[in-house]
Design an enzyme around this catalytic site. Sequence first.
Site, mmCIF file in Angstrom:
data_model
loop_
_atom_site.group_PDB
_atom_site.id
_atom_site.type_symbol
_atom_site.label_atom_id
_atom_site.label_comp_id
_atom_site.label_asym_id
_atom_site.label_seq_id
_atom_site.Cartn_x
_atom_site.Cartn_y
_atom_site.Cartn_z
ATOM 1 N N LYS A 144 -11.461 2.189 -15.333
ATOM 2 C CA LYS A 144 -11.982 0.849 -14.994
ATOM 3 C C LYS A 144 -12.377 0.076 -16.255
ATOM 4 O O LYS A 144 -12.263 -1.144 -16.292
ATOM 5 C CB LYS A 144 -13.149 0.970 -14.016
ATOM 6 N N ASP A 194 0.866 -1.185 0.000
ATOM 7 C CA ASP A 194 0.000 0.000 0.000
ATOM 8 C C ASP A 194 0.902 1.233 0.000
ATOM 9 O O ASP A 194 2.045 1.177 0.446
ATOM 10 C CB ASP A 194 -0.919 0.027 1.236
ATOM 11 N N THR A 245 -16.929 1.432 1.770
ATOM 12 C CA THR A 245 -15.555 1.738 2.180
ATOM 13 C C THR A 245 -15.406 3.258 2.162
ATOM 14 O O THR A 245 -16.330 3.971 1.754
ATOM 15 C CB THR A 245 -14.520 1.153 1.193
ATOM 16 N N TYR A 292 -12.601 8.106 -14.025
ATOM 17 C CA TYR A 292 -12.589 6.892 -13.188
ATOM 18 C C TYR A 292 -13.179 5.727 -13.986
ATOM 19 O O TYR A 292 -12.592 4.650 -14.063
ATOM 20 C CB TYR A 292 -13.395 7.135 -11.911
ATOM 21 N N ASN A 315 -5.701 -4.453 -6.389
ATOM 22 C CA ASN A 315 -6.859 -3.782 -5.791
ATOM 23 C C ASN A 315 -6.663 -2.280 -5.578
ATOM 24 O O ASN A 315 -7.644 -1.530 -5.550
ATOM 25 C CB ASN A 315 -7.145 -4.473 -4.441
HETATM 26 N N1 LIG Z 1 -15.739 1.218 -2.597
HETATM 27 C C1 LIG Z 1 -16.388 1.291 -3.739
HETATM 28 O O1 LIG Z 1 -17.499 1.831 -3.825
HETATM 29 C C2 LIG Z 1 -15.781 0.671 -4.983
HETATM 30 C C3 LIG Z 1 -16.646 0.341 -6.037
HETATM 31 C C4 LIG Z 1 -16.097 -0.226 -7.187
HETATM 32 C C5 LIG Z 1 -14.749 -0.466 -7.270
HETATM 33 N N2 LIG Z 1 -13.930 -0.133 -6.237
HETATM 34 C C6 LIG Z 1 -12.492 -0.403 -6.403
HETATM 35 O O2 LIG Z 1 -12.022 -1.262 -5.379
HETATM 36 C C7 LIG Z 1 -10.650 -0.995 -5.103
HETATM 37 C C8 LIG Z 1 -10.445 -0.791 -3.622
HETATM 38 O O3 LIG Z 1 -11.232 0.336 -3.219
HETATM 39 P P1 LIG Z 1 -11.698 0.586 -1.708
HETATM 40 O O4 LIG Z 1 -13.133 0.939 -1.783
HETATM 41 O O5 LIG Z 1 -11.238 -0.518 -0.821
HETATM 42 O O6 LIG Z 1 -10.892 1.942 -1.452
HETATM 43 P P2 LIG Z 1 -10.120 2.470 -0.151
HETATM 44 O O7 LIG Z 1 -9.873 3.903 -0.452
HETATM 45 O O8 LIG Z 1 -10.825 2.076 1.087
HETATM 46 O O9 LIG Z 1 -8.744 1.657 -0.217
HETATM 47 C C9 LIG Z 1 -7.845 1.807 -1.288
HETATM 48 C C10 LIG Z 1 -6.436 1.501 -0.801
HETATM 49 O O10 LIG Z 1 -5.537 1.694 -1.913
HETATM 50 C C11 LIG Z 1 -4.415 2.423 -1.458
HETATM 51 N N3 LIG Z 1 -3.819 3.176 -2.559
HETATM 52 C C12 LIG Z 1 -4.328 4.288 -3.171
HETATM 53 N N4 LIG Z 1 -3.479 4.725 -4.095
HETATM 54 C C13 LIG Z 1 -2.408 3.881 -4.085
HETATM 55 C C14 LIG Z 1 -1.199 3.834 -4.818
HETATM 56 N N5 LIG Z 1 -0.898 4.754 -5.743
HETATM 57 N N6 LIG Z 1 -0.315 2.833 -4.560
HETATM 58 C C15 LIG Z 1 -0.588 1.907 -3.615
HETATM 59 N N7 LIG Z 1 -1.721 1.911 -2.874
HETATM 60 C C16 LIG Z 1 -2.614 2.898 -3.109
HETATM 61 C C17 LIG Z 1 -4.962 3.359 -0.382
HETATM 62 O O11 LIG Z 1 -3.943 3.845 0.477
HETATM 63 C C18 LIG Z 1 -5.980 2.457 0.314
HETATM 64 O O12 LIG Z 1 -5.413 1.729 1.373
HETATM 65 C C19 LIG Z 1 -10.273 0.216 -5.953
HETATM 66 O O13 LIG Z 1 -9.609 -0.204 -7.119
HETATM 67 C C20 LIG Z 1 -11.618 0.838 -6.288
HETATM 68 O O14 LIG Z 1 -11.607 1.600 -7.463
HETATM 69 C C21 LIG Z 1 -14.422 0.428 -5.095
#
Ligand SMILES: NC(=O)c1ccc[n+]([C@@H]2O[C@H](COP(=O)([O-])OP(=O)(O)OC[C@H]3O[C@@H](n4cnc5c(N)ncnc54)[C@H](O)[C@@H]3O)[C@@H](O)[C@H]2O)c1
Length: 249
Positions: free
Chosen positions: A158, A36, A189, A154, A83
């Site tokens: 994706k 991370d 989240t 975004y 992720n």
């Molecule tokens: N939560 C939602 O509604 C949702 C919906 C669809 C897809 N997603 C996707 O799921 C994945 C996880 O999202 P989440 O909801 O757990 O988000 P989150 O913000 O809770 O966690 C994301 C994590 O990624 C880390 N991160 C961000 N940029 C980074 C980088 N450049 N290098 C390394 N680490 C990095 C952050 O520090 C964080 O710990 C993402 O790819 C997001 O696009 C989320």
Amino acid sequence: MSFSGKTVLITGASAGFGAATAKLFSESGAKLVLGDISAEGLGEGISGDFVTLVGDVRDPAYSKELVKLSIDTFGSLDIAINNAGIVHSFAKIPDLTEAESRKVIDVNLLGVFWALQAQLPVMEAQFAETGEGCAVVNLASVAGLGGASWLSIYGASKHGVVGLTRAAALEYARKGIRVNAICPSFAATAMAGEAVDDPEVESHMTRGVPMRRLATVNEVVQAILWAADPANSFTTGQNIAIDGGLGAL
Ligand SMILES: NC(=O)c1ccc[n+]([C@@H]2O[C@H](COP(=O)([O-])OP(=O)(O)OC[C@H]3O[C@@H](n4cnc5c(N)ncnc54)[C@H](O)[C@@H]3O)[C@@H](O)[C@H]2O)c1
């Protein structure tokens, strides 16, 4: 599901889906390589074997270092969960800044591409040697399956992850590596912002979702583990929606 003895690499593992996925894999017997950009929370609550490396998925060298760490520490890389991701503020196309737009593509799309470049050759060599299949699960989104107004770049990033997932699955279909993506709608989240704690915002954000609610973190994490499970040995190149019925509309 048992992942006993499997080595699982997870990016974005400090929070959200990544942290919850790490916990569930660990409880299922896996050894973990957790990455991370933020050290806060990385490895928290994990009792099994794990190593961590703080870094930025925008840097191709970081993806290589994570893979090397997995091989050096555990002698294998069986599963990768790509992720790490970010979202931008809700805005119409003309209102998104260049810096924000480039960052979203760099993290969400190129970050997954660099990860695949580092992971796939190592997994291919491992399969050739052991005959044991490997799995990659990318985190895309329903915004990668259809248009998402106010989330254009975004959504474009994706859609790119969906395309990478299909291409990688085809390139490695006979080389022992399955590649799938999980495509959640808004989930509980930090990324969903105020919708997590405010039912009014949740109701507004999910008005297009037949189930009229956010996905829980566990609902998404279960799908990630399902896609990674070696029992699903014929599932590859799929972009699996976890969306409360949205895709049925
Ligand atoms: N939560 C939602 O509604 C949702 C919906 C669809 C897809 N997603 C996707 O799921 C994945 C996880 O999202 P989440 O909801 O757990 O988000 P989150 O913000 O809770 O966690 C994301 C994590 O990624 C880390 N991160 C961000 N940029 C980074 C980088 N450049 N290098 C390394 N680490 C990095 C952050 O520090 C964080 O710990 C993402 O790819 C997001 O696009 C989320």
